[in-house]
Every structure is written in C-alpha cells, then in structure tokens.
Design an enzyme around this catalytic site. Structure first.
Site, PDB file in Angstrom:
ATOM      1  N   TYR A   1       0.841  -1.197   0.000  1.00 29.91           N
ATOM      2  CA  TYR A   1       0.000   0.000   0.000  1.00 29.91           C
ATOM      3  C   TYR A   1       0.875   1.246   0.000  1.00 29.91           C
ATOM      4  CZ  TYR A   1      -3.927  -3.019   1.262  1.00 29.91           C
ATOM      5  OH  TYR A   1      -4.893  -3.990   1.269  1.00 29.91           O
TER       6      TYR A   1
ATOM      7  N   GLU B   1      -0.898 -16.484  -9.937  1.00 29.17           N
ATOM      8  CA  GLU B   1       0.056 -15.628 -10.631  1.00 29.17           C
ATOM      9  C   GLU B   1       1.502 -15.869 -10.158  1.00 29.17           C
ATOM     10  OE1 GLU B   1      -1.094 -11.507 -10.692  1.00 29.17           O
ATOM     11  OE2 GLU B   1      -3.160 -11.988 -11.225  1.00 29.17           O
TER      12      GLU B   1
ATOM     13  N   CYS C   1      -6.303  -5.211  -7.653  1.00 29.43           N
ATOM     14  CA  CYS C   1      -6.039  -4.835  -6.264  1.00 29.43           C
ATOM     15  C   CYS C   1      -5.576  -6.030  -5.433  1.00 29.43           C
ATOM     16  CB  CYS C   1      -7.257  -4.163  -5.648  1.00 29.43           C
ATOM     17  SG  CYS C   1      -8.764  -5.118  -5.727  1.00 29.43           S
TER      18      CYS C   1
END
Length: 173
Positions: free
Chosen positions: A109, A167, A140
């Site tokens: 973040y 991923e 996100c």
C-alpha cells in the site's frame, strides 16, 4: 428523469461468484458476490451513473467472461476490456495506478501511495482500493502489506491467496 441501464451477469470463478456489469460499451463492475459493503458499492454505481441493474447480456460482458475464462485457465495475463471507473478523482488515480502492476508482481500500500505522489496517504489509498469494484481487471489483489503478508480484499483473503498463487506471486502469511 431518464434512467440508464447497467447490464449485469453472474460469473462463476474458481474462487467465488463475481457480478459483472456493463454500462454502454465499457465494463463498470466485476465485484465479488460475497464482498463486504457490496450494497453500498452498487448504490454508488447506480447513483453516479443514474442507472438501474438489468439482468442480460452485453458484448462487453461476454468479452469479459471470455477473458476471465482465459485468465483462470492460465492463458491470459493482461486484459483489454474497456473499463469505466465510477468514483472520485482520487479513486480513479489509485485504480489507474493499479493497472500498472504487472501480472505476477505485488507491491505494498505504501509503495502504491508513493507511486501516485502521495506517500503519506497510505490509509486513503487503502480505502480507494477497498472501493474498487473492478476486481481482477483492476488488480487490487496484487497489493499486500509492507511485511509481505496478505491484507484485506473485497473477495476475502482465501480468494486473494488463490489469485496470488495463480500468478506465482510471493507473499508470506
């Protein structure tokens, strides 16, 4: 006053049900059915687009479904569905920066806040990420804690973990 239409369709992903929505020729919704605050997100879309939901097909939704199928089958790493962001200018800035995080990579973040030129706005960035109703297309799930741990996700931590594993992203829990 004339009311617009957001075409919607449910999509069964391997990690939970997503609600897809299109407005005109762009995708405006890909949100987890089990998402916290889903009702408020849907109300925001309806209010800002002066629209109501209508079950039914659209070319954009069918394209999104095909691309999600390829993604979950391991044959797609990047999407090219036209997107419509519905939120504040700050939200749009954060969501556009999320698009720059490549498949298989994660950032914190704090790093995202630095990338948009607002290093002290970590909480505001986190709130904007929490308001993202374009899951997977606006990745996100690739945002993790500064200690490399999983953090909140509209689709739940289990779905986030599965997406990151798919991923081959590194994180610790």
């Amino acid at each position: 006053m004339q009311c617009n239409t957001i075409k919607i369709k449910s999509y069964e992903s391997p990690y939970g049900v997503l609600l897809l929505g299109s407005f005109g020729d762009r995708l405006c919704l890909c949100d987890w059915q089990a998402a916290k605050r889903r009702d408020s997100a849907e109300r925001r879309l309806k209010r800002l687009l002066n629209a109501e939901f209508d079950d039914g097909p659209s070319v954009v939704i069918e394209t999104a479904v095909a691309q999600l199928d390829e993604y979950f089958a391991g044959r797609r790493a990047k999407f090219d569905v036209p997107l419509l962001f519905v939120g504040t200018e700050f939200h749009k800035t954060v969501w556009n920066e999320l698009l720059n995080i490549p498949f298989g990579k994660t950032i914190s973040y704090g790093e995202l806040a630095r990338r948009i030129g607002m290093p002290k706005a970590v909480r505001a960035v986190a709130n904007a990420i929490g308001a993202n109703v374009m899951s997977i297309f606006v990745p996100c799930h690739r945002i993790i804690g500064s200690n490399r741990s999983l953090s909140g996700y509209r689709g739940g931590r289990a779905a986030k973990r599965k997406l990151l594993e798919q991923e081959d992203c590194l994180f610790f829990e």
